[in-house]
Design a protein around this motif. Sequence first.
Motif: not given
Length: 88
Positions: A54-55, A18-20, A2-4
């Motif tokens: 959290y991510f 800005i998304v995960a 997963v990337k931000l």
Amino acid sequence: MVKLRLKRCGRKQAIYRIVAIDVRSRREGRDLRKVGFYDPIKNQIYLNVPAILYFLEKGAQPTGTVHDISKRAGVFAELPLNQQTKFN
């Protein structure tokens, strides 16, 4: 993995979410969760700090731009000390 990262939303003026998101997805692909908003023209930033933390704790990697935005907002100061060295 997963990337931000940033997801463009504006058509004429660039506005980003800005998304995960999964690494294999394209930029405008389906995201896992929206964790913030960035408007470079008005220089406005909104971050959902608990979601970002959290991510990051689960192993997500921020892109360079998202890293800079988060660092300016002081997100990495709220991480435990053993994880801060990975992002600074």
